[in-house]
Design an enzyme around this catalytic site. Sequence first.
Site, PDB file in Angstrom:
ATOM      1  N   ARG A 149      52.785  80.847  14.315  1.00 29.57           N
ATOM      2  CA  ARG A 149      51.778  79.380  14.761  1.00 29.57           C
ATOM      3  C   ARG A 149      50.941  79.161  13.550  1.00 29.57           C
ATOM      4  NH1 ARG A 149      49.506  82.493  20.422  1.00 29.57           N
ATOM      5  NH2 ARG A 149      51.495  82.032  21.653  1.00 29.57           N
ATOM      6  N   LYS A 204      48.085  73.978  16.157  1.00 24.71           N
ATOM      7  CA  LYS A 204      48.763  72.669  15.857  1.00 24.71           C
ATOM      8  C   LYS A 204      49.931  72.421  16.695  1.00 24.71           C
ATOM      9  CE  LYS A 204      48.628  71.561  11.499  1.00 24.71           C
ATOM     10  NZ  LYS A 204      48.752  71.483  10.030  1.00 24.71           N
ATOM     11  N   ARG A 205      49.999  71.457  17.732  1.00 27.64           N
ATOM     12  CA  ARG A 205      51.116  71.286  18.510  1.00 27.64           C
ATOM     13  C   ARG A 205      51.629  69.861  18.510  1.00 27.64           C
ATOM     14  NH1 ARG A 205      51.129  71.160  23.252  1.00 27.64           N
ATOM     15  NH2 ARG A 205      52.859  72.476  23.810  1.00 27.64           N
ATOM     16  N   ARG A 207      56.194  79.276  31.832  1.00 31.64           N
ATOM     17  CA  ARG A 207      55.437  80.459  32.736  1.00 31.64           C
ATOM     18  C   ARG A 207      55.501  80.099  33.994  1.00 31.64           C
ATOM     19  NH1 ARG A 207      51.631  78.664  28.599  1.00 31.64           N
ATOM     20  NH2 ARG A 207      51.845  79.963  26.876  1.00 31.64           N
ATOM     21  N   GLY A 244      57.007  69.855  24.465  1.00 32.75           N
ATOM     22  CA  GLY A 244      56.290  69.951  23.113  1.00 32.75           C
ATOM     23  C   GLY A 244      56.095  71.519  22.769  1.00 32.75           C
ATOM     24  N   GLU A 294      64.889  71.076  21.818  1.00 32.47           N
ATOM     25  CA  GLU A 294      64.692  72.590  21.901  1.00 32.47           C
ATOM     26  C   GLU A 294      64.438  72.647  23.570  1.00 32.47           C
ATOM     27  OE1 GLU A 294      61.808  74.604  19.593  1.00 32.47           O
ATOM     28  OE2 GLU A 294      63.236  74.584  17.890  1.00 32.47           O
ATOM     29  N   GLU A 295      63.447  72.023  23.942  1.00 36.60           N
ATOM     30  CA  GLU A 295      62.933  72.291  25.471  1.00 36.60           C
ATOM     31  C   GLU A 295      63.682  71.388  26.347  1.00 36.60           C
ATOM     32  OE1 GLU A 295      58.681  71.963  25.924  1.00 36.60           O
ATOM     33  OE2 GLU A 295      58.436  73.811  24.713  1.00 36.60           O
ATOM     34  N   LYS A 312      42.377  75.877  23.159  1.00 40.51           N
ATOM     35  CA  LYS A 312      42.135  75.494  21.485  1.00 40.51           C
ATOM     36  C   LYS A 312      43.439  75.150  21.045  1.00 40.51           C
ATOM     37  CE  LYS A 312      39.371  77.272  19.135  1.00 40.51           C
ATOM     38  NZ  LYS A 312      38.070  76.934  18.407  1.00 40.51           N
ATOM     39  N   ARG A 339      65.724  76.548  31.539  1.00 41.52           N
ATOM     40  CA  ARG A 339      64.564  75.432  31.860  1.00 41.52           C
ATOM     41  C   ARG A 339      65.460  74.125  32.429  1.00 41.52           C
ATOM     42  NH1 ARG A 339      59.627  74.505  29.243  1.00 41.52           N
ATOM     43  NH2 ARG A 339      59.936  75.863  27.446  1.00 41.52           N
TER      44      ARG A 339
END
Length: 168
Positions: A10, A19-20, A41, A50, A69-70, A90, A115
């Site tokens: 991370r 940071k995303r 989740r 993301g 990926e997602e 945050k 997913r």
Amino acid sequence: MMKLKSNQTRTYDGDGYKKRAACLCFRSESEEEVLLVSSSRHPDRWIVPGGGMEPEEEPSVAAVREVCEEAGVKGTLGRLVGIFENQERKHRTYVYVLIVTEVLEDWEDSVNIGRKREWFKIEEAVKVLQYHKPVQASYFEALRQGYSANNGTPVLPTTYSSSMSGIR
């Protein structure tokens, strides 16, 4: 600053925010339908694809990697919509537009965690996001308002609830 998570590193900015990077993945340049993915989740909830940026990774590169990926899509990266801050969690997320040009049949998160992905009209996407992901719902408001980026920094109002500053 960096922290190691079991399978990833991370990265954090100078304020201690994770940071995303993410993309609003549109079916076409008309930007009428957007792709959302099921939450890892809460599989019954939809989210904007993301995730965290790798060390030394540019936000635009991270955004493209994360949506592949997602969501299992590739495409043409467009403009920066904004940098969105979630004070509760945050996070600071760089959000881009991506016009989808390729939809993969099997992709990393479908195989590994089951997913799902689904196309939504913009209004429907905002409705499904606003309760559990209000910051993500605000991405579409920023897009709709059409503010232009000023040297990469979006010029947007910060008129969101006190638990989040909205847009930086």
